[in-house]
Scaffold this active site. Structure first.
Site, PDB file in Angstrom:
ATOM      1  N   CYS A   1       0.819  -1.125   0.170  1.00  0.00           N
ATOM      2  CA  CYS A   1      -0.132   0.318   0.032  1.00  0.00           C
ATOM      3  C   CYS A   1       0.851   1.439   0.076  1.00  0.00           C
ATOM      4  O   CYS A   1       0.572   2.552  -0.342  1.00  0.00           O
ATOM      5  CB  CYS A   1      -1.043   0.441   1.228  1.00  0.00           C
ATOM      6  SG  CYS A   1      -2.643  -1.490   1.033  1.00  0.00           S
TER       7      CYS A   1
ATOM      8  N   HIS B   1      -3.327   6.686   2.199  1.00  0.00           N
ATOM      9  CA  HIS B   1      -3.606   5.211   1.701  1.00  0.00           C
ATOM     10  C   HIS B   1      -4.862   5.122   2.283  1.00  0.00           C
ATOM     11  O   HIS B   1      -4.991   5.571   3.510  1.00  0.00           O
ATOM     12  CB  HIS B   1      -2.263   4.519   2.293  1.00  0.00           C
ATOM     13  CG  HIS B   1      -2.982   3.147   1.580  1.00  0.00           C
ATOM     14  ND1 HIS B   1      -3.738   3.334   0.395  1.00  0.00           N
ATOM     15  CD2 HIS B   1      -3.065   1.911   2.761  1.00  0.00           C
ATOM     16  CE1 HIS B   1      -4.193   1.074   0.923  1.00  0.00           C
ATOM     17  NE2 HIS B   1      -3.809   1.303   1.817  1.00  0.00           N
TER      18      HIS B   1
ATOM     19  N   ASN C   1     -10.113  -0.586   0.153  1.00  0.00           N
ATOM     20  CA  ASN C   1      -9.382  -0.204   0.294  1.00  0.00           C
ATOM     21  C   ASN C   1      -7.790  -0.842  -0.648  1.00  0.00           C
ATOM     22  O   ASN C   1      -8.177  -2.314  -0.679  1.00  0.00           O
ATOM     23  CB  ASN C   1      -8.377  -1.099   1.986  1.00  0.00           C
ATOM     24  CG  ASN C   1      -6.886  -0.897   1.933  1.00  0.00           C
ATOM     25  OD1 ASN C   1      -6.069  -0.874   0.470  1.00  0.00           O
ATOM     26  ND2 ASN C   1      -6.239  -1.451   2.706  1.00  0.00           N
TER      27      ASN C   1
HETATM   28  N1  COA Z   1     -18.852  -8.069  10.785  1.00  0.00           N
HETATM   29  C1  COA Z   1     -18.590  -8.228  11.593  1.00  0.00           C
HETATM   30  N2  COA Z   1     -17.633  -8.779  12.786  1.00  0.00           N
HETATM   31  C2  COA Z   1     -16.622  -9.090  12.297  1.00  0.00           C
HETATM   32  C3  COA Z   1     -15.796  -8.527  11.593  1.00  0.00           C
HETATM   33  C4  COA Z   1     -17.120  -8.477  10.338  1.00  0.00           C
HETATM   34  N3  COA Z   1     -16.706  -8.284   8.991  1.00  0.00           N
HETATM   35  N4  COA Z   1     -15.000  -8.650  11.389  1.00  0.00           N
HETATM   36  C5  COA Z   1     -14.644  -9.022  12.815  1.00  0.00           C
HETATM   37  N5  COA Z   1     -15.405  -8.820  13.273  1.00  0.00           N
HETATM   38  C6  COA Z   1     -15.986  -9.474  14.839  1.00  0.00           C
HETATM   39  C7  COA Z   1     -14.335 -10.164  15.192  1.00  0.00           C
HETATM   40  O1  COA Z   1     -14.563 -11.380  14.805  1.00  0.00           O
HETATM   41  C8  COA Z   1     -14.815  -9.782  16.498  1.00  0.00           C
HETATM   42  O2  COA Z   1     -15.747 -10.452  17.010  1.00  0.00           O
HETATM   43  P1  COA Z   1     -15.357 -10.928  18.755  1.00  0.00           P
HETATM   44  O3  COA Z   1     -15.151  -9.906  19.762  1.00  0.00           O
HETATM   45  O4  COA Z   1     -16.564 -11.734  18.221  1.00  0.00           O
HETATM   46  O5  COA Z   1     -14.033 -12.163  18.627  1.00  0.00           O
HETATM   47  C9  COA Z   1     -14.909  -8.050  16.697  1.00  0.00           C
HETATM   48  O6  COA Z   1     -15.934  -7.961  15.602  1.00  0.00           O
HETATM   49  C10 COA Z   1     -13.867  -7.326  16.998  1.00  0.00           C
HETATM   50  O7  COA Z   1     -12.620  -7.663  15.855  1.00  0.00           O
HETATM   51  P2  COA Z   1     -11.599  -6.601  15.606  1.00  0.00           P
HETATM   52  O8  COA Z   1     -10.481  -7.262  14.332  1.00  0.00           O
HETATM   53  O9  COA Z   1     -11.111  -6.508  17.249  1.00  0.00           O
HETATM   54  O10 COA Z   1     -12.056  -5.589  15.181  1.00  0.00           O
HETATM   55  P3  COA Z   1     -11.173  -3.483  15.277  1.00  0.00           P
HETATM   56  O11 COA Z   1     -12.194  -3.204  15.961  1.00  0.00           O
HETATM   57  O12 COA Z   1     -10.239  -3.534  15.512  1.00  0.00           O
HETATM   58  O13 COA Z   1     -11.888  -3.674  13.636  1.00  0.00           O
HETATM   59  C11 COA Z   1     -10.613  -3.628  11.156  1.00  0.00           C
HETATM   60  C12 COA Z   1     -10.797  -4.354  13.094  1.00  0.00           C
HETATM   61  C13 COA Z   1     -10.033  -4.577  10.861  1.00  0.00           C
HETATM   62  C14 COA Z   1     -11.442  -2.542  11.247  1.00  0.00           C
HETATM   63  C15 COA Z   1      -9.114  -2.903  12.853  1.00  0.00           C
HETATM   64  O14 COA Z   1      -8.606  -3.545  13.447  1.00  0.00           O
HETATM   65  C16 COA Z   1      -8.297  -2.046  11.044  1.00  0.00           C
HETATM   66  O15 COA Z   1      -9.208  -1.268  10.382  1.00  0.00           O
HETATM   67  N6  COA Z   1      -6.995  -1.990  11.329  1.00  0.00           N
HETATM   68  C17 COA Z   1      -6.255  -1.660  10.312  1.00  0.00           C
HETATM   69  C18 COA Z   1      -6.515  -3.000   9.161  1.00  0.00           C
HETATM   70  C19 COA Z   1      -5.994  -2.277   8.206  1.00  0.00           C
HETATM   71  O16 COA Z   1      -5.529  -1.038   7.582  1.00  0.00           O
HETATM   72  N7  COA Z   1      -5.542  -2.948   6.760  1.00  0.00           N
HETATM   73  C20 COA Z   1      -4.967  -2.119   5.714  1.00  0.00           C
HETATM   74  C21 COA Z   1      -3.556  -1.600   5.777  1.00  0.00           C
HETATM   75  S1  COA Z   1      -3.126  -1.387   4.223  1.00  0.00           S
END
Ligand code: COA
Length: 325
Positions: free
Chosen positions: A109, A251, A281
């Site tokens: 990215c 990004h 993304n």
């Molecule tokens: N739909 C519904 N529930 C979902 C889900 C989805 N698409 N994805 C994850 N969950 C659930 C998980 O299973 C978890 O459930 P649990 O508490 O029962 O285990 C809960 O939601 C929370 O998951 P978590 O991973 O802690 O969520 P988060 O608040 O960290 O948000 C992201 C997840 C991916 C949105 C966030 O971490 C993020 O944006 N990170 C950066 C990723 C990124 O930008 N990557 C690319 C960089 S180039």
């Protein structure tokens, strides 16, 4: 150098949060508040990375009032080439840039910003005059469509700019490039092979790539900590204050990351350029795709000062401050 043309292309199919709720256990109520995403474009079976990149490049070259034969170099930032040997040569052929050298550049990215900085080095040394930098990725080919924690985040697209050597001005005001390979395991699209005994005492590996894996929380923390720092360094080198910026173009990984970075920089949220709700993304494409969309919308105008930052797998991150047009 000046950045004088911009273009973009996306596949026609649009995958909404509602569609995704039919693929995995998710919902618009979960995705939108956590990411800012509503839709993303995904390529169908007959759409290739090379063609999408070529479409974006052709539009950027036309926008710069150049002919493809004027192009000296094509840098294709991608992690998802049609061919592991590289797709830049194919793009060169598709657009008829017969005089151009071409190569792929892979920094996930961060690829577009690394590519822009690389283009500037060729231009500043006087080796090349017209350089096309393309960011293009088709991550829909590589996500695990059963993994709701990653498949909802990514979309496909391509964006391109034309950089031109000029005697009078240098519109890439400053930049920063950083890597921390110790965190390599946070975001991967890794090779996975199986052992194949070939001959007495010789075993090789044969295989392919396993789908994308990510530690979302770690990547989130990394981005919010490192991106403001990289932008501040480049701003300092450019001799600019935050108030001098017209736009912040990060990004497009997550709206919450963009908002948190702007807050740390003390930049008003109206200066954030975001098209994440439309495109999701799109990896290396996200910055030039958003830039082009905002130029076409009349928001970004010639003379505007823009801070961009790419960040992601590597882990790698980068920033650049430039004047558009
Ligand atoms: N739909 C519904 N529930 C979902 C889900 C989805 N698409 N994805 C994850 N969950 C659930 C998980 O299973 C978890 O459930 P649990 O508490 O029962 O285990 C809960 O939601 C929370 O998951 P978590 O991973 O802690 O969520 P988060 O608040 O960290 O948000 C992201 C997840 C991916 C949105 C966030 O971490 C993020 O944006 N990170 C950066 C990723 C990124 O930008 N990557 C690319 C960089 S180039």
């Amino acid at each position: 150098m000046a950045i004088i043309g911009c273009g973009s292309a996306t596949p026609s199919a649009i995958l909404s949060n509602h569609h995704l709720s039919q693929v995995v256990d998710t919902s618009d109520e979960w995705i939108y508040p956590r990411t800012g995403m509503k839709n993303r474009h995904v390529s169908s079976t007959n759409e290739t990375l090379s063609q999408l990149a070529a479409d974006a490049a052709q539009k950027a070259i036309a926008d710069a009032n150049l002919d493809p034969t004027n192009i000296d170099l094509i840098i294709l930032a991608t992690s998802t080439p049609d061919d592991l040997f590289g797709s830049a040569s194919k793009v060169q052929h598709l657009i008829g840039a017969t005089q151009a050298a071409a190569f792929d550049l892979t920094v996930a990215c961060s690829g577009f910003v690394f590519g822009l900085i690389t283009a500037a080095q060729y231009i500043r040394t006087g080796v090349y005059k017209n350089v096309v930098v393309i960011g293009a990725d088709l991550l829909s080919r590589w996500v695990d469509w059963t993994d709701r924690t990653t498949c909802v985040l990514f979309g496909d697209g391509a964006g391109a700019v034309v950089c031109q050597g000029t005697e009078t001005k240098d519109n890439l005001l400053a930049f920063e490039m950083r890597n921390d390979g110790s965190q390599h395991g946070c975001l991967n699209l890794g090779y996975q092979g199986e052992s194949k005994p070939l001959a007495e005492g010789i075993t090789v590996q044969v295989g392919g790539y396993k789908p994308l894996t990510m530690s979302g929380k770690e990547v989130y923390r990394f981005a919010v900590a490192k991106v403001p720092e990289a932008i501040e360094k480049a701003m300092f080198r450019a001799g600019l204050a935050i108030d001098d910026l017209d736009w912040l173009l990060l990004h497009q990984a997550n709206q919450r990351i963009m908002d948190a970075v702007a807050k740390r920089l003390k930049l008003p949220s109206e200066k954030i350029l975001s098209r994440i709700s439309e495109y999701g993304n799109t990896s290396a494409a996200s910055i030039p795709l958003t830039l082009d969309t905002e130029i076409r919308a009349g928001k970004v105008k010639p003379g505007d000062k823009i801070a961009v930052s790419g960040f992601g797998a590597g882990l790698a991150w980068s920033s650049a401050i430039f004047v558009w047009g």
